[in-house]
Design a protein around this motif. Structure first.
Motif, PDB file in Angstrom:
ATOM      1  N   SER A  43      17.632 -26.142  -4.188  1.00  0.00           N
ATOM      2  CA  SER A  43      17.119 -27.175  -3.298  1.00  0.00           C
ATOM      3  C   SER A  43      17.874 -27.009  -1.991  1.00  0.00           C
ATOM      4  CB  SER A  43      17.375 -28.569  -3.877  1.00  0.00           C
ATOM      5  OG  SER A  43      17.029 -29.545  -2.941  1.00  0.00           O
ATOM      6  N   LEU A  44      17.211 -26.480  -0.972  1.00  0.00           N
ATOM      7  CA  LEU A  44      17.915 -26.000   0.210  1.00  0.00           C
ATOM      8  C   LEU A  44      17.947 -27.032   1.330  1.00  0.00           C
ATOM      9  CD1 LEU A  44      16.699 -22.337   0.563  1.00  0.00           C
ATOM     10  CD2 LEU A  44      19.040 -23.100   0.423  1.00  0.00           C
ATOM     11  N   PRO A  45      19.061 -27.656   1.582  1.00  0.00           N
ATOM     12  CA  PRO A  45      19.135 -28.510   2.761  1.00  0.00           C
ATOM     13  C   PRO A  45      19.237 -27.703   4.048  1.00  0.00           C
ATOM     14  CG  PRO A  45      20.847 -29.034   1.156  1.00  0.00           C
ATOM     15  CD  PRO A  45      20.274 -27.716   0.796  1.00  0.00           C
ATOM     16  N   GLY A  46      19.773 -26.513   4.003  1.00  0.00           N
ATOM     17  CA  GLY A  46      19.975 -25.821   5.266  1.00  0.00           C
ATOM     18  C   GLY A  46      19.988 -24.319   5.134  1.00  0.00           C
ATOM     19  N   ALA A  47      19.454 -23.631   6.136  1.00  0.00           N
ATOM     20  CA  ALA A  47      19.584 -22.180   6.247  1.00  0.00           C
ATOM     21  C   ALA A  47      20.038 -21.884   7.655  1.00  0.00           C
ATOM     22  CB  ALA A  47      18.242 -21.494   5.969  1.00  0.00           C
ATOM     23  N   GLY A  48      21.201 -21.300   7.810  1.00  0.00           N
ATOM     24  CA  GLY A  48      21.753 -21.083   9.144  1.00  0.00           C
ATOM     25  C   GLY A  48      21.748 -19.612   9.495  1.00  0.00           C
ATOM     26  N   ASN A  49      21.659 -19.307  10.774  1.00  0.00           N
ATOM     27  CA  ASN A  49      21.708 -17.930  11.260  1.00  0.00           C
ATOM     28  C   ASN A  49      22.917 -17.808  12.177  1.00  0.00           C
ATOM     29  OD1 ASN A  49      20.629 -15.302  11.564  1.00  0.00           O
ATOM     30  ND2 ASN A  49      19.822 -15.841  13.563  1.00  0.00           N
ATOM     31  N   ARG A 279      14.949 -28.871   4.009  1.00  0.00           N
ATOM     32  CA  ARG A 279      15.353 -28.995   5.406  1.00  0.00           C
ATOM     33  C   ARG A 279      16.072 -27.726   5.834  1.00  0.00           C
ATOM     34  NH1 ARG A 279      18.060 -34.918   5.080  1.00  0.00           N
ATOM     35  NH2 ARG A 279      18.618 -34.086   3.026  1.00  0.00           N
ATOM     36  N   VAL A 280      15.975 -27.404   7.095  1.00  0.00           N
ATOM     37  CA  VAL A 280      16.581 -26.191   7.639  1.00  0.00           C
ATOM     38  C   VAL A 280      17.492 -26.584   8.793  1.00  0.00           C
ATOM     39  CG1 VAL A 280      16.140 -23.989   8.788  1.00  0.00           C
ATOM     40  CG2 VAL A 280      14.590 -24.790   6.986  1.00  0.00           C
ATOM     41  N   VAL A 281      18.717 -26.101   8.739  1.00  0.00           N
ATOM     42  CA  VAL A 281      19.681 -26.324   9.819  1.00  0.00           C
ATOM     43  C   VAL A 281      19.979 -24.982  10.472  1.00  0.00           C
ATOM     44  CG1 VAL A 281      21.970 -27.162  10.438  1.00  0.00           C
ATOM     45  CG2 VAL A 281      20.694 -28.285   8.592  1.00  0.00           C
ATOM     46  N   GLU A 504       9.787 -31.249  17.915  1.00  0.00           N
ATOM     47  CA  GLU A 504       8.510 -30.622  17.589  1.00  0.00           C
ATOM     48  C   GLU A 504       8.270 -30.471  16.104  1.00  0.00           C
ATOM     49  OE1 GLU A 504       7.298 -27.244  20.363  1.00  0.00           O
ATOM     50  OE2 GLU A 504       9.479 -27.275  20.620  1.00  0.00           O
ATOM     51  N   VAL A 505       9.338 -30.300  15.319  1.00  0.00           N
ATOM     52  CA  VAL A 505       9.191 -29.968  13.903  1.00  0.00           C
ATOM     53  C   VAL A 505      10.109 -30.866  13.074  1.00  0.00           C
ATOM     54  CG1 VAL A 505       9.414 -28.154  12.160  1.00  0.00           C
ATOM     55  CG2 VAL A 505       8.632 -27.571  14.470  1.00  0.00           C
ATOM     56  N   ARG A 506       9.538 -31.546  12.111  1.00  0.00           N
ATOM     57  CA  ARG A 506      10.329 -32.384  11.215  1.00  0.00           C
ATOM     58  C   ARG A 506      11.097 -31.509  10.220  1.00  0.00           C
ATOM     59  NH1 ARG A 506      11.474 -37.474  12.800  1.00  0.00           N
ATOM     60  NH2 ARG A 506       9.639 -38.506  13.685  1.00  0.00           N
ATOM     61  N   GLY A 507      12.263 -31.974   9.836  1.00  0.00           N
ATOM     62  CA  GLY A 507      13.060 -31.246   8.865  1.00  0.00           C
ATOM     63  C   GLY A 507      13.756 -30.022   9.406  1.00  0.00           C
ATOM     64  N   GLY A 538      24.240 -37.941   8.798  1.00  0.00           N
ATOM     65  CA  GLY A 538      22.851 -38.402   8.817  1.00  0.00           C
ATOM     66  C   GLY A 538      21.997 -37.696   7.785  1.00  0.00           C
ATOM     67  N   LEU A 539      22.221 -36.389   7.621  1.00  0.00           N
ATOM     68  CA  LEU A 539      21.464 -35.637   6.610  1.00  0.00           C
ATOM     69  C   LEU A 539      21.799 -36.121   5.198  1.00  0.00           C
ATOM     70  CD1 LEU A 539      21.772 -32.064   8.131  1.00  0.00           C
ATOM     71  CD2 LEU A 539      19.645 -33.293   7.759  1.00  0.00           C
ATOM     72  N   LYS A 540      23.054 -36.426   4.958  1.00  0.00           N
ATOM     73  CA  LYS A 540      23.447 -36.903   3.631  1.00  0.00           C
ATOM     74  C   LYS A 540      22.844 -38.271   3.322  1.00  0.00           C
ATOM     75  CE  LYS A 540      27.949 -36.290   4.172  1.00  0.00           C
ATOM     76  NZ  LYS A 540      29.401 -36.229   3.855  1.00  0.00           N
ATOM     77  N   ALA A 541      22.676 -39.070   4.361  1.00  0.00           N
ATOM     78  CA  ALA A 541      22.195 -40.432   4.141  1.00  0.00           C
ATOM     79  C   ALA A 541      20.684 -40.531   4.036  1.00  0.00           C
ATOM     80  CB  ALA A 541      22.680 -41.333   5.283  1.00  0.00           C
ATOM     81  N   SER A 542      19.977 -39.456   4.340  1.00  0.00           N
ATOM     82  CA  SER A 542      18.517 -39.495   4.345  1.00  0.00           C
ATOM     83  C   SER A 542      17.966 -38.414   3.435  1.00  0.00           C
ATOM     84  CB  SER A 542      17.981 -39.301   5.756  1.00  0.00           C
ATOM     85  OG  SER A 542      18.300 -38.001   6.234  1.00  0.00           O
ATOM     86  N   ARG A 543      16.740 -38.567   3.051  1.00  0.00           N
ATOM     87  CA  ARG A 543      16.015 -37.549   2.291  1.00  0.00           C
ATOM     88  C   ARG A 543      14.727 -37.241   3.022  1.00  0.00           C
ATOM     89  NH1 ARG A 543      18.639 -34.576  -1.067  1.00  0.00           N
ATOM     90  NH2 ARG A 543      16.697 -34.115  -2.163  1.00  0.00           N
ATOM     91  N   PRO A 544      14.197 -36.029   2.914  1.00  0.00           N
ATOM     92  CA  PRO A 544      12.948 -35.704   3.604  1.00  0.00           C
ATOM     93  C   PRO A 544      11.817 -36.631   3.156  1.00  0.00           C
ATOM     94  CG  PRO A 544      13.970 -33.732   2.712  1.00  0.00           C
ATOM     95  CD  PRO A 544      14.715 -34.888   2.152  1.00  0.00           C
ATOM     96  N   ALA A 545      10.955 -36.950   4.108  1.00  0.00           N
ATOM     97  CA  ALA A 545       9.805 -37.811   3.789  1.00  0.00           C
ATOM     98  C   ALA A 545       8.806 -37.055   2.922  1.00  0.00           C
ATOM     99  CB  ALA A 545       9.143 -38.265   5.080  1.00  0.00           C
TER     100      ALA A 545
END
Length: 545
Positions: A43-49, A279-281, A504-507, A538-545
């Motif tokens: 379950s991926l909250p983030g993918a960073g480059n 979500r992608v960070v 422009e883009v959610r998540g 903020g990311l920890k306190a929320s979940r994607p809609a």
């Protein structure tokens, strides 16, 4: 299990599974790198480059909170003895474009970390807090009141504690001592620079080693994200996949759904990877992040604009005694006398740089091979100050047809005036500290001569502004890139919302220096990490809609 399909690149899919908390694990290194030849259920909250100061914090915070995290890093993963601290080796492995990144016209050389840990692996260990007047400016001019909140201060405190920020180092090298002594003789205040090192002992080995940590810290003293937040992330189950370039963020119906990337193992066949994520960070820095977003189809009119560089010049001087400026902390003293010029929030900081032979050869003005050789033969007697300018006016990053960055930046007349004020101040401090020859940072190599603290040709300083300060007539450099995806409360002019999500883009979130509303006016590591920490809460306190 993904099957290889020769002769083309292989493929692997990284797909979500039910979220579950993994028990903490302890590693000497942050973690063993993942292998893309297997199927991962995440379950991926983030993918960073290019995961550095900001991305490492987000990964550590989210993994520790029980999220499943995958880290995609475009550069290599080195630690400990992997850092040879030889310039010829490390510049090519740890820096973007092998240390040769520049603006399109070649007038500004840009140093940006391109390895796991990013800038925190290669920076000079200065851990400055964001100036209060900058935070107030960001809050008022960019409709971002969180910068004045107690929560943001708590984030600054949290990252400073995690990095063991302190001023407990035992002594200064020659050029830092000169900055301190010369400033004092002119009645100008200096202060110690907080640094993120731990376990430092008053022994010559540690003192010498500090001068080489810009080439990776082989001794483990510097507490960058490799030794802190990424270690925490790995201990809580995060997977680290280095040598993996994110080609684009995938988007469906206005929401980020993951990423497509290419992993290139050393000497192996490239592997195409598809990540599915809640979500992608993105945390690629102010050069690579906007280009990745542009490759992914975002088209905000301010995306890639407002590039701030802290444009920097070096003022070198010859002292009668050895300086050995390549040993000791690269920067331990700062002069802030000129940070707010003319009643504005803009000006310069006077600091000191690392002075390894390659870097020194690059920044010293060139008149001829003979002249340059003579300068470098005296390197052990050279001390250098840098003039770090808080630039009011910015440049731009765009993507070329292949999706690579195109960087445009030209120093404005306003910012040039600030810079030249700093050049004059740096030269006067050198003279007050006992230097007998000062080399001003222009291609014509204007040279000051002094004896016993008295300048023999002061008219040269008075004529500085009349020299042709056009691009490529002087050496201009940047180690700090900011603001190309700036956040704020005005969606028309700011690509990011105040919480770091793209308008422009959610998540889809950004957690690096590109999110700064404007130039930070101080070495930005701690501010980047604090903003990423704030975003992660903020990311920890929320979940994607």
């Amino acid at each position: 299990m993904a099957r290889p399909t020769p002769p083309g690149p292989r493929s692997a899919t990284l797909a979500p599974a039910p979220a579950r908390r993994r028990p903490a694990r302890r590693h000497r290194a942050p973690a063993a790198a993942a292998s893309p030849c297997h199927r991962y259920y995440l379950s991926l909250p983030g993918a960073g480059n290019r995961l550095g100061a900001g991305g490492g914090v987000v990964a550590g915070e989210l993994a520790q909170a029980g999220h499943d995290v995958l880290v995609l890093e475009a550069g290599p993963y080195l630690h400990g003895r992997d850092f040879t601290q030889r310039e010829v080796d490390m510049m090519g492995r740890l820096y973007d474009a092998r240390g040769a990144l520049s603006t399109r016209d070649g007038s500004v050389g840009i140093l940006a970390g391109a390895c796991l840990g990013g800038g925190t692996t290669v920076n000079w260990a200065g851990a400055f807090r964001t100036p209060d007047y900058v935070l107030a400016e960001w809050a008022s001019q960019h409709d971002a009141p969180q910068f004045l909140s107690s929560d943001f201060q708590k984030s600054l405190d949290a990252v400073a504690a995690a990095l063991s920020v302190n001023t407990d180092y035992p002594r200064h090298n020659g050029q830092n001592q000169a900055l301190r002594d010369g400033s004092a003789r002119l009645g100008q205040a200096t202060r110690l620079i907080p640094r993120n090192e731990k376990g430092l002992m008053a022994v010559d080995q540690h003192f010498s080693a500090l001068g080489y940590s810009t080439l990776g810290d082989a001794h483990g003293l510097k507490q960058g994200t490799l030794n802190t937040y990424l270690r925490t992330a790995a201990d809580h189950g995060a997977r680290l996949l280095p040598d993996t370039r994110v080609e684009r963020v995938t988007i469906v119906a206005g929401r980020a759904t993951g990423a497509e990337a290419v992993h290139t193992p050393p000497g192996g066949q490239p592997v195409h990877i598809t990540v599915r994520a809640e979500r992608v960070v993105v945390a690629g820095g102010a050069i690579q992040t906007p280009v990745l977003l542009l490759r992914s189809g975002l088209r905000h009119p301010h995306l890639g604009r407002h590039l701030h560089l802290h444009p920097t010049v070096a003022v070198a001087a010859h002292y009668p005694h050895p300086m050995h400026s390549w040993h000791g902390p690269s920067m331990s003293i700062v002069n802030d006398t000129f940070t707010r010029l003319g009643g504005t929030n803009f000006g310069v900081k006077l600091e000191t740089p690392p002075t390894h032979p390659g870097l020194l050869a690059m920044v010293l003005p060139w008149r001829s091979g003979t002249q340059h050789r003579q300068l470098l033969q005296a390197a052990d007697h050279l001390g250098s100050f840098i003039v770090l300018t808080r630039d009011r006016d910015g440049g731009r990053v765009q993507a070329d047809r292949q999706g690579a960055p195109l960087i445009d930046y030209r120093l404005s007349a306003f910012d040039r005036k600030s810079m030249l004020t700093g050049v004059r101040a740096a030269a006067e401090i050198h003279v007050a500290a006992g230097a007998h020859t000062v080399y001003l940072p222009h291609g014509t190599l204007p040279t000051l001569h002094a004896e016993d603290g008295v300048l023999h040709n002061p008219e040269l300083l008075a004529s500085l502004a009349r020299l042709p300060w056009r691009p490529n007539r002087f050496g201009l450099y940047s180690a700090h890139q900011m603001s190309t995806c700036r956040l704020g409360g005005q969606a028309r002019t700011h690509p990011l919302r105040p919480d770091g999500e793209t308008v422009e883009v959610r998540g889809l979130y950004v957690a690096d220096g590109s999110a700064f509303p404007a130039c930070s006016g101080a070495n930005p590591m701690l501010t980047i990490m604090a903003l990423a920490h704030y975003t992660a809460q903020g990311l920890k306190a929320s979940r994607p809609a």
